[in-house]
Design an enzyme around this catalytic site. Sequence first.
Site, mmCIF file in Angstrom:
data_model
loop_
_atom_site.group_PDB
_atom_site.id
_atom_site.type_symbol
_atom_site.label_atom_id
_atom_site.label_comp_id
_atom_site.label_asym_id
_atom_site.label_seq_id
_atom_site.Cartn_x
_atom_site.Cartn_y
_atom_site.Cartn_z
ATOM 1 N N LEU A 214 0.920 -1.142 -0.049
ATOM 2 C CA LEU A 214 0.042 -0.137 -0.030
ATOM 3 C C LEU A 214 0.989 1.270 -0.057
ATOM 4 O O LEU A 214 1.846 1.532 0.886
ATOM 5 C CB LEU A 214 -0.906 0.046 1.237
ATOM 6 C CG LEU A 214 -2.084 -1.141 1.408
ATOM 7 C CD1 LEU A 214 -2.746 -1.191 2.780
ATOM 8 C CD2 LEU A 214 -3.078 -0.737 0.299
ATOM 9 N N HIS A 215 0.482 2.124 -0.809
ATOM 10 C CA HIS A 215 1.338 3.568 -0.899
ATOM 11 C C HIS A 215 0.818 4.625 -1.588
ATOM 12 O O HIS A 215 1.103 5.627 -1.600
ATOM 13 C CB HIS A 215 2.768 3.370 -1.961
ATOM 14 C CG HIS A 215 2.499 3.302 -3.439
ATOM 15 N ND1 HIS A 215 2.075 1.977 -3.833
ATOM 16 C CD2 HIS A 215 2.548 3.953 -4.142
ATOM 17 C CE1 HIS A 215 1.959 2.064 -5.058
ATOM 18 N NE2 HIS A 215 2.402 3.572 -5.470
ATOM 19 N N ARG A 216 -0.564 4.287 -2.147
ATOM 20 C CA ARG A 216 -1.368 5.376 -2.772
ATOM 21 C C ARG A 216 -1.664 6.359 -1.544
ATOM 22 O O ARG A 216 -2.369 6.050 -0.486
ATOM 23 C CB ARG A 216 -2.640 4.888 -3.447
ATOM 24 C CG ARG A 216 -2.388 3.981 -4.624
ATOM 25 C CD ARG A 216 -2.185 4.723 -5.943
ATOM 26 N NE ARG A 216 -1.660 3.903 -6.988
ATOM 27 C CZ ARG A 216 -1.162 4.202 -8.179
ATOM 28 N NH1 ARG A 216 -1.004 5.757 -8.467
ATOM 29 N NH2 ARG A 216 -0.743 3.643 -9.043
ATOM 30 N N ARG A 249 6.660 6.118 3.753
ATOM 31 C CA ARG A 249 5.722 6.984 4.107
ATOM 32 C C ARG A 249 4.473 6.311 4.888
ATOM 33 O O ARG A 249 3.759 6.812 5.616
ATOM 34 C CB ARG A 249 5.152 7.750 3.001
ATOM 35 C CG ARG A 249 4.300 8.998 3.198
ATOM 36 C CD ARG A 249 3.675 9.844 2.007
ATOM 37 N NE ARG A 249 2.710 9.188 1.496
ATOM 38 C CZ ARG A 249 2.760 8.609 0.084
ATOM 39 N NH1 ARG A 249 4.051 8.521 -0.454
ATOM 40 N NH2 ARG A 249 1.589 8.057 -0.391
ATOM 41 N N ASP A 289 -2.305 -1.739 -4.112
ATOM 42 C CA ASP A 289 -2.883 -0.402 -4.687
ATOM 43 C C ASP A 289 -1.729 -0.216 -5.738
ATOM 44 O O ASP A 289 -1.913 1.059 -6.538
ATOM 45 C CB ASP A 289 -3.245 0.627 -3.798
ATOM 46 C CG ASP A 289 -1.949 1.110 -3.085
ATOM 47 O OD1 ASP A 289 -0.924 0.671 -3.233
ATOM 48 O OD2 ASP A 289 -2.235 1.974 -2.315
#
Length: 376
Positions: A214-216, A249, A289
Amino acid sequence: MLIYLVAGARPNFMKIAPIVRALQAQPEGQAALTFKIIHTGQHYDREMNDVFFEELGIPQPDVFMAAGGGSHAQQTAKIMVAFEELCMAERPAAVLVVGDVNSTLACSIVAKKLVIPVAHVEAGLRSGDISMPEEINRLVTDSISDWFFATEPAAVEHLRREGKPESAVHYVGHVMVDNVLYQADKLASADTSAFETSGFKARHGAGRYGVVTLHRPSNVDDPVTFARIAGALKQIGEELPLIFPVHPRTRANIEKFGIDLGPNVTLAGPQAYMAFLNLWKDAAVVLTDSGGLQEETTALGVPCVTIRENTERPVTVDEGSNVLAGTDPEVIVREARKVLRGDGKQGRRPQLWDGKAAERIVAVLATELQAMRKTE
């Protein structure tokens, strides 16, 4: 006939690597294309060392521009200034850009203004979501490119609707698939014991764990959305052990928002390409994602649940092993459970996803550039 191959981030190198290998394999005696690899330095990545390029089977970049970070405008501007100096000093015959990062946009604009032809690999992809920076980069790059190399039929249709000349649009397959097949073949004879996640994989066994990425920003920067997704992962983890290589992040937001993933979701650090491929290729399911991972899982037939409301890669849903679940926890859990009980989607590898896309691209470029040379 010199071509600049532009890459700005680690995934870009996965896309240009098959093109480099195809250029290196040109038959002797033909009017060969030459190339230089231009690394804009959009992302600094400690994993991009000598071994990284050796694994890809390509040389180190010829030019490193060290653009660095900053806002979208700052980064794009720095890349444009540095790339303009480079192009004016050497005047390549063409510039090839890949994907949809800021480097793609910046270098295509510079080349076009200097009357240098632009080839866009992965042209025509559209999510329809103009709030995504990548969508803006795709639209602008395709508005000024000269040659469009498309990965799937939907991309070809988008380019046609936007009025691109039929002769300039080429459905060639997918260089990311070229690369994943190349790397999977290398993994078959590689020693994987030193990979960080090899212990997790050995403990659970192939096909008995899931992989999460997940990074969006839309998923991980909003505490409510992230908590809802985390709740779904926690629930799935009760039935299937999950491993989650965490983007920096994303990890910061897990701590900042107090996200609870439960005891059955193992967090790992960011993975090098081969280590990550070794992990997800044998997963029962991938929950992600990522745009690229939707395609790579389809290439290897691994079930994929995409945690997004839209995808610019619809062929992975229409034909491949991918399902679009959105961010509703109930839907995410339901789709994962389908896979676990053997009712998951049975996809197939799309047409021309055969490992030879780069060869087709090089053949088109050679023909086009030779024709241009004759008219000069």
